[in-house]
Design a protein around this motif. Sequence first.
Motif: not given
Length: 303
Positions: A8-11, A92-97, A139-140
């Motif tokens: 919950t904390f990380t989310t 799964v979370t994708i970081g992207a430009s 971990g975001r």
Amino acid sequence: MDTRVLRTFTTLARTGSFTAAATELHLAQSTVTVQIRALEKDLRVRLFDRLPSGAALTGDGARLLERAQDVLDAEDRLRHEAHSAAPVAGSVTIGASESLCAYRLPLAVAALSQSLPAVDIHMRAVVTPAEAAEQLKAGRVDFALLLESGIALPQVEAEAIGRERLALVAAPGHPLAQTADTDTSLEQLGEHAFFLLEEGCSYSDAFTRQLLALPGKPPRMTRFGSIEAVRACVEAGLGLALLPVVSVTADLASGRLRAVRDFPGVPVQMLRHRNRWATPATQTVMARLRQLAADGWPDGPVA
């Protein structure tokens, strides 16, 4: 310590919203609030500042986030080893430009969601490699996709999975757009105004260095954090812009913009944290995106 509370904390740290965290975790918002308060009481630190705009990590919260993610990584790995034959599932979370978020990933994620119905895929905008590295460390995001020529960051592994074409574009009434020539020399550009993406965008930074190296008075340059802002200024006839071709394909086809110079393509880099365990869901999504990029990305809805 209950790892459900750590999740919950990380989310909450990733979403920045009690409501969004509750929705993602399928909990009542009051449950998220109670769990965070209990964790803060247990650790004897304030993890979040409650602001009108949402929940923002405090310094202590940011410091503890990486450790919490380490614990959850270990739990995920244990569960995977105990159920190695289970279907691929998870978040799964994708970081992207911006250009990839807006013009490549939506159709790609739609295709992946059809073939991986038990995987919940999120996208998160990141601008620079340094920001991506920070998001990976905390971990975001599970991995990131950026348009970068080269990346050398501690604890970050990068691999080129494709390339994106670049073009210098102008409105049809611009002096350099009056001919069909897309081989305009750099020397011809010095007297014009430019609208470029903000510092940290590797191809804009490299082009800026080229412009500043031209003899004579430095060209006029304005830098924005948004492709839409850059494109709007160029369409209004205020100057030139260097942009990924995918972001202006419709404008070039309609004649609202014209290419006045072609540039070498920029690699699409896939970044991941060297010390973070990638879940089976993350590994699968990464592998599918490698293949989609190699195949040229989807150009329409997947049937």
